[in-house]
Design an enzyme around this catalytic site. Structure first.
Site, PDB file in Angstrom:
ATOM      1  N   LYS A  10       9.228  48.067  57.624  1.00 23.54           N
ATOM      2  CA  LYS A  10       8.482  49.309  57.380  1.00 23.54           C
ATOM      3  C   LYS A  10       7.991  49.860  58.710  1.00 23.54           C
ATOM      4  CE  LYS A  10       4.286  47.648  58.540  1.00 23.54           C
ATOM      5  NZ  LYS A  10       3.470  48.162  59.660  1.00 23.54           N
ATOM      6  N   ASP A 136       0.254  43.355  53.934  1.00 28.78           N
ATOM      7  CA  ASP A 136       1.426  44.227  53.834  1.00 28.78           C
ATOM      8  C   ASP A 136       2.372  43.833  52.703  1.00 28.78           C
ATOM      9  OD1 ASP A 136       0.795  45.964  55.901  1.00 28.78           O
ATOM     10  OD2 ASP A 136       1.839  44.783  57.425  1.00 28.78           O
TER      11      ASP A 136
END
Length: 288
Positions: A10, A136
């Site tokens: 990401k 995350d």
């Protein structure tokens, strides 16, 4: 039985830190999106009730320190699973780079074992379990594009940004996320406009996305590691529409829309930095 799961990296298009919480974590407000750079996580059933990590990267632990190991262990404990698994991780996402590689491996393990073991959990349930492993991990369970709040576990899905190329450049240094947060002076930093970024993404306004990209942690990492600041400057000089550090760094990403510009930025950085990647935005959520 064997199952192969992709674990995409990401980037943070916008990252703001609001304050330090009573539990020791920081309250964040950030926009993340997945990119087409992914580890391969292969899950193989074992007859014995054990968890094995197989990695060919010396920087990836093969014991309980590995987040994929923790994901499998947590799933076994919470669901009472009495089966074993071998987890083979082929790394393509750089380690300790601000790209959530380890978190994505853990999320891929959760999604994969849910199928392999026939657990029938929803992505929401998997994300809730993932929150116990790392901040995350919930986003990585879903993938796609989202606003993450709280310590990262409160996820609001938004549409994918307009398609573009992402150039990543990682210097050969490691950055401690804990050190970055410890040195963050919230009273003296510029806070990015996260709400403006969300609106720009919903409008598919590429120019506005580039203009509003910001990361409050840059103020710390760029000061600690001048080579990260140099990469940011070089990326802009070679023609990226925006250059920004992802997460706590040290990876810097740039966005471009045109193939000709992509080659110029990529080739320029290859002469300046050892680890350079050119990939597309994915921006779409994982299927169940």
């Amino acid at each position: 039985m064997r199952l192969l799961v992709k674990a995409p990296a990401k980037i943070n298009l916008s990252l703001d830190v609001l304050h330090k919480r009573s539990d020791g974590y920081h309250e964040v407000n950030m926009v993340m999106t997945t990119i087409d750079l992914a580890d391969r996580v292969e899950l193989t059933d074992l007859y014995s009730d054990t968890i094995q990590i197989i990695s060919h990267n010396r920087f990836v632990p093969d014991d309980e320190r590995n987040l994929a190991y923790q994901a499998a262990k947590l799933l076994k404990e919470k669901l009472g699973v009495r089966r074993g698994v071998a987890i083979s991780i082929t790394k393509h996402v750089p380690v300790a780079a601000g790209l959530a590689g380890g978190s994505s491996d853990a999320a891929a393990t959760l999604r994969g074992l849910n199928k392999l073991w026939g657990l029938g959990l929803s992505l929401d349930e998997l994300a809730e379990i993932g929150a116990e492993i790392g901040s995350d991990v919930p986003f990585c369970v879903y993938g796609g594009t989202a606003v993450a709040r709280g310590r990262g576990e409160k996820i609001e899905h938004i549409p994918a940004p307009p398609p573009c190329w992402v150039i990543l450049a990682k210097p050969t240094i490691g950055v401690s996320t804990a050190d970055v947060y410890r040195n963050l002076q919230l009273q003296s930093v510029h806070h990015p406009d996260v709400d403006g970024m969300v609106a720009a993404i919903k409008e598919k306004n590429y120019e506005k996305i580039c203009a509003l990209a910001g990361n409050v942690l840059e103020s710390v990492t760029l000061n600690m590691h001048p080579e990260v600041a140099q990469i940011k400057e070089q990326m802009k000089r070679f023609g990226a529409d925006v250059s920004l550090m992802s997460g706590s760094g040290p990876t810097v990403f740039g966005l471009v829309q045109h193939d000709s510009r992509l080659q110029r930025v990529y080739n320029g950085l290859r002469g300046f930095c050892e680890h350079v990647y050119a990939v597309r935005l994915i921006g779409e959520r994982h299927e169940q």
